[in-house]
Design a protein around this motif. Sequence first.
Motif, short mmCIF file in Angstrom:
data_model
loop_
_atom_site.label_atom_id
_atom_site.label_comp_id
_atom_site.label_asym_id
_atom_site.label_seq_id
_atom_site.Cartn_x
_atom_site.Cartn_y
_atom_site.Cartn_z
N THR A 19 19.06 -41.90 -15.38
CA THR A 19 20.25 -42.64 -15.77
C THR A 19 21.33 -41.67 -16.23
N GLY A 20 22.53 -41.88 -15.77
CA GLY A 20 23.63 -40.98 -16.08
C GLY A 20 23.93 -40.01 -14.96
N TYR A 21 22.95 -39.80 -14.05
CA TYR A 21 23.14 -38.83 -12.97
C TYR A 21 22.76 -39.42 -11.60
N ARG A 22 22.45 -40.71 -11.56
CA ARG A 22 22.05 -41.34 -10.31
C ARG A 22 23.25 -41.83 -9.52
N ALA A 23 23.23 -41.59 -8.24
CA ALA A 23 24.31 -42.04 -7.36
C ALA A 23 24.23 -43.56 -7.17
N PRO A 24 25.35 -44.20 -6.83
CA PRO A 24 25.34 -45.65 -6.62
C PRO A 24 24.28 -46.11 -5.63
N GLU A 25 24.10 -45.37 -4.53
CA GLU A 25 23.11 -45.80 -3.53
C GLU A 25 21.69 -45.68 -4.06
N GLN A 26 21.46 -44.77 -5.02
CA GLN A 26 20.14 -44.70 -5.65
C GLN A 26 19.93 -45.89 -6.58
N ILE A 27 20.99 -46.26 -7.32
CA ILE A 27 20.89 -47.40 -8.22
C ILE A 27 20.63 -48.68 -7.44
N LEU A 28 21.32 -48.83 -6.31
CA LEU A 28 21.16 -50.01 -5.47
C LEU A 28 19.88 -49.96 -4.64
#
Length: 393
Positions: A179-188
């Motif tokens: 958290t804090g360093y994850r790209a949007p596509e990783q979050i999704l």
Amino acid sequence: MQNGDVVEFRYRVEELLGRGGMALTYKAVEFDGNRAVVLKTPSFGTFTQEDKKTEERRLDRFSREARMLARVHHESIPDFFTQGLHNGRPYIAMQFIDGIHLRGYLRLNRPRVTEVACLGVSVARALRATHESKILHRDIKPENIMLTHGGRVYVIDFGIALPTDGDPTRYTRLGVGTTGYRAPEQILRSRDVAASDLYSLGCVLYLMLSGREPFDTSAGMDTVEDQHLNDTPDRLTGCVRDLPAELDELVLGLLEKDFSDRPTCDDVIDVLTRHLPTEGEPEPNPGFDIDLTLPFRDPERSRTHNRRHRSSRAPKPKFRRSRQINYLTRESINDRIVNAEQQAVTGEAAAAGSDMEILLEETIEAYGRSHEMTETVRQALADVRQLTGHPLQ
């Protein structure tokens, strides 16, 4: 493993270095040549019969990490030596990096553009080599970037890295990264791409330049993940003095929501290379205990320093620093503290307090918030306030 264990008649375990969620790391010494190495082994809890699949997945992931490390070769990635079994548990032996994590470095120093460029170029080159080897790191963050006492930079911990050849989907774990360093596509959880590593690097560079992560929860109610998905970070030019515009554009470009809009590793290297020190330049002033410019200014001295250094602090430089007028020297700081204290004693309380507040701001800008000189000035300001009857709250 335990301290003192002899591993396959080749290594003697000396100390536990780290205990993560998936692995334990130890420092060991190789009998042949007395070389220090890192031994990494999976960490296991007490598994019930139903948990055997969890244990099997962890072992598969560990075996995959060993295979990936064996095929990536770069000066900013620890060398892979061997793998084997000790008391029935697998282990990986790799290069021991004598230094500190970037997070620890940032607690003591506020890097300038040149230090940021040195680190950014090294990490981008390591990522380029990783991606060319068909591997995604997936967890670039300050804790996974090591700095040696000779100023060299290493990308570590391929524990959740992903091979992109063969059948990568069988290794994919949902919600990877930090958290804090994850790209949007990783979050999704939509896909894993090389540009995700570059987004994480953008978060690291933003932290180095501004002193804070691009997104946090202090300014609103949205979660950090929501901000990564929907918000645009503040421009760096508003909080970093004399920042070249192209660096602001580069970092914000790395933080683009659409991965296809982000700069490539080559783009990052191209921009940051223009801000690197050249060979033969004098040491920065003020200098930090770990000098990230050293491998670029004096490559041979950096290599010698890495081979010989074994303490927590770098040795004193062999030559006098070239004093630059826009940097605070320790001598000038001490002189201004003495002058402010004299003003306070003679009744010029307002002037003394104002001078010390300005000095504190300048020292933070030059040395960082947690450097020893900043702490000295902060304490001196408190003393001046005490003398004037207006102690710090």
